[in-house]
Design a protein around this motif. Sequence first.
Motif, PDB file in Angstrom:
ATOM      1  N   PHE A   1       3.178   6.360  -5.610  1.00  0.00           N
ATOM      2  CA  PHE A   1       3.043   6.637  -7.045  1.00  0.00           C
ATOM      3  C   PHE A   1       1.644   7.125  -7.442  1.00  0.00           C
ATOM      4  CE2 PHE A   1       6.662   3.804  -6.682  1.00  0.00           C
ATOM      5  CZ  PHE A   1       7.608   4.510  -7.413  1.00  0.00           C
ATOM      6  N   PHE A   2       0.705   7.108  -6.521  1.00  0.00           N
ATOM      7  CA  PHE A   2      -0.655   7.516  -6.900  1.00  0.00           C
ATOM      8  C   PHE A   2      -1.159   8.751  -6.162  1.00  0.00           C
ATOM      9  CE2 PHE A   2      -0.763   3.366  -8.796  1.00  0.00           C
ATOM     10  CZ  PHE A   2      -1.575   3.540  -9.898  1.00  0.00           C
ATOM     11  N   SER A   3      -0.475   9.195  -5.114  1.00  0.00           N
ATOM     12  CA  SER A   3      -0.970  10.362  -4.365  1.00  0.00           C
ATOM     13  C   SER A   3       0.095  11.447  -4.314  1.00  0.00           C
ATOM     14  CB  SER A   3      -1.317   9.963  -2.928  1.00  0.00           C
ATOM     15  OG  SER A   3      -2.263   8.954  -2.935  1.00  0.00           O
ATOM     16  N   GLY A   4      -0.348  12.662  -4.268  1.00  0.00           N
ATOM     17  CA  GLY A   4       0.568  13.774  -4.041  1.00  0.00           C
ATOM     18  C   GLY A   4       0.863  14.607  -5.271  1.00  0.00           C
TER      19      GLY A   4
ATOM     20  N   TYR B   1       5.676  10.611  -5.298  1.00  0.00           N
ATOM     21  CA  TYR B   1       5.399  11.919  -4.691  1.00  0.00           C
ATOM     22  C   TYR B   1       5.639  11.901  -3.184  1.00  0.00           C
ATOM     23  CZ  TYR B   1       3.048  12.552  -9.166  1.00  0.00           C
ATOM     24  OH  TYR B   1       2.769  12.606 -10.503  1.00  0.00           O
TER      25      TYR B   1
ATOM     26  N   VAL C   1       0.843  -1.205   0.000  1.00  0.00           N
ATOM     27  CA  VAL C   1       0.000   0.000   0.000  1.00  0.00           C
ATOM     28  C   VAL C   1       0.881   1.261   0.000  1.00  0.00           C
ATOM     29  CG1 VAL C   1      -1.660   1.323   1.381  1.00  0.00           C
ATOM     30  CG2 VAL C   1      -2.003  -1.114   1.040  1.00  0.00           C
TER      31      VAL C   1
ATOM     32  N   LEU D   1       7.852   6.722 -14.094  1.00  0.00           N
ATOM     33  CA  LEU D   1       6.927   6.702 -12.949  1.00  0.00           C
ATOM     34  C   LEU D   1       7.413   7.735 -11.944  1.00  0.00           C
ATOM     35  CD1 LEU D   1       6.302   2.920 -12.245  1.00  0.00           C
ATOM     36  CD2 LEU D   1       4.777   4.539 -13.333  1.00  0.00           C
ATOM     37  N   VAL D   2       6.487   8.555 -11.501  1.00  0.00           N
ATOM     38  CA  VAL D   2       6.883   9.618 -10.569  1.00  0.00           C
ATOM     39  C   VAL D   2       6.335   9.292  -9.173  1.00  0.00           C
ATOM     40  CG1 VAL D   2       6.803  12.102 -10.117  1.00  0.00           C
ATOM     41  CG2 VAL D   2       6.759  11.254 -12.471  1.00  0.00           C
TER      42      VAL D   2
ATOM     43  N   PHE E   1       3.816   1.620  -1.405  1.00  0.00           N
ATOM     44  CA  PHE E   1       4.295   1.826  -2.771  1.00  0.00           C
ATOM     45  C   PHE E   1       3.201   2.390  -3.673  1.00  0.00           C
ATOM     46  CE2 PHE E   1       7.955  -0.379  -1.384  1.00  0.00           C
ATOM     47  CZ  PHE E   1       8.961  -0.016  -2.258  1.00  0.00           C
ATOM     48  N   LEU E   2       1.996   1.871  -3.503  1.00  0.00           N
ATOM     49  CA  LEU E   2       0.892   2.369  -4.327  1.00  0.00           C
ATOM     50  C   LEU E   2       0.628   3.841  -4.030  1.00  0.00           C
ATOM     51  CD1 LEU E   2      -1.588  -0.638  -4.169  1.00  0.00           C
ATOM     52  CD2 LEU E   2      -0.425   0.200  -6.195  1.00  0.00           C
ATOM     53  N   GLN E   3       0.698   4.193  -2.735  1.00  0.00           N
ATOM     54  CA  GLN E   3       0.450   5.576  -2.342  1.00  0.00           C
ATOM     55  C   GLN E   3       1.511   6.524  -2.902  1.00  0.00           C
ATOM     56  OE1 GLN E   3      -2.067   7.169  -0.571  1.00  0.00           O
ATOM     57  NE2 GLN E   3      -3.132   5.252  -0.915  1.00  0.00           N
TER      58      GLN E   3
END
Lengths: 352, 258
Positions: free
Chosen positions: B86-89, B106, B80, B103-104, B82-84
């Motif tokens: 690359f998916f939030s921020g 944040y 979770v 892949l960025v 790692f997912l956060q």
Amino acid sequence: MTNPIKKRLFAYFLLSASCFLIFTDTAFAMHISEGILPLPWAGLWFLIALPFLIKGVVDIKKKAKENASFKPLLGLMAAVIFVISCMPVPVPTAGTCSHPAGTGISAILVGPVMSIFITSIALLIQALFLAHGGFTTWGADIVSMGVGGSFAAYFAFKILRGLKANLFISGFIAGVLADWVTYIITSFELALALHGTKPLGPLFTAILAAFIPTQLPLGILEGFLTAGMIVFVSKRRPDILAALGVIKETALSKNKGAIARWVVILFSLGLSVSSARAENKWSGVDESVVEKVAQEHGRSALTPFINTDQGDLLLFVFLLAGVFGGFVLGYLWRKLFVEKDGLKHDTGTIQR
Amino acid sequence: MIRELFSDSFALKENYLTGIDARIKLPFIIAAMCVCVSCLKGALPLTIAAAVFCFLGSIKIPLRVMLARVSAPLGIAIMVVFLQVFFSGKSPIIKIQLFGHTLVGYKEGLELGLLILCRVIGSVSLIIFLSMTTSLDKLLAAARYFKVPATAVEITMLAYRYIFMLFEDVSIVRQAQKMRLGYSSPLKSLRSMGELAGAAVIKAYDQSLAIQEAMMLRGYKERMIYSSAPPYTRKDFVAAAIFSAVLSALLLIAHYSV
């Protein structure tokens, strides 16, 4: 889908899948771990699960009044689901072990509502003693594994049985769907809770993709497990499946009735033929037609090569045929009358 | 190891933590969990986890058992994180080139991911505390006290009681299957596992009929009879006071550290 988005999703898939495989030695990803869901989401999923649990309690109370062994049965089934969900299943694509959900089995055996109830108990014990799942994520886990898995498996099994699919195929599809639907809902629950201000879709896809290396093959393995279980029980103890209402007793009673009718008809025919022969009222086609025509054309019957009218030869041949027929029938009795219909005897008293 | 992990053998030992009434522990643990999952800083859940491990260490719970229990949820939590990342921020901190795409990662996502990780550690440690210091029968008695339906409590009791028996039976059948090369090829393994599950179902069904007869003979009529809850002792009041003080102090610390 445009190419860069495809590439990006593929990259996310690889990243999340590799994280999942690296950090989970044994893939206990069936449940959302304690602490992952924020409190409002945890509460919402619990509220969604609550009506199913209340319905379960009400139904159990009703059934327990009719049949006192229903509660012990559900307790034991919850234990079975727990034990089955602790069975390590090697997942070749991931190089790791995972575990089946077991809800497909319980939904087939005791129906979806009871299955949700016993899954919730198994989840509670797992959360408490194995730290798989949790208290705050209990509602979300019940919705994904209990509600989603149980209903998917139950309806798949019922529809396929209605379409005359055999037990293996029906059990297999039910098991596969129970597993895959559980994971789809788990991914959705996680994505809903974690997407924040970003769009839901990409995160949902990424989480779903992360589960694919283990859950795609695991679902198929669970299908085989469910099918193997149901076929094994139907061969060894079909009375259990009949008592739980998985297979219908009418199938056997219909067959038994048909067999009985045929036996009566054949027996009465045999009796009437033999009595007619004894009184010489009827002559056969050979005597009344063939012999007559042959004699008109100057041909008379020859002495039979094996004359069965001499001594007790006919009786001996009948005896041999009877022994041989009886042996074959006895040898194939189970295949013809027991396994085919899946019913041997009805000793169970539990009705779903 | 699985027995140590799973059974409530530690909860059956006599010590100052197991002596506290489950009716006191249960509400505080649930309250602490709610605090854990709703806090906005990772320090609070980590402090709770540290305190829990210290308490459990004081009653000689092996560290490997505690770590083994934490490891499974931690795996999911790290995924979770790692997912956060690359998916939030919005503020980029890392860029990874993967198959021609960048892949960025944040900063805000990393912070949120680490917060979730801390929440998982804190909440799981509380569950471990509860299960290591309270046997299931005491927990279920407390559940009855808090008006959880008797049917649910009864079935949970039965399930827990027969899990060990089924484990034994399944282990014996599995061992017999292994001895007869039941797992020598993938196809045989599938067949053997199906039969194993089937054997467990048959055993469970037969056992349920036997239990029903045994219960009937002992005067069971639709529901189990529970003895009334014992009165609270002075130790329970002291424990309740300490738990309240600790929880309030942690909440205050968390409030002022934000």
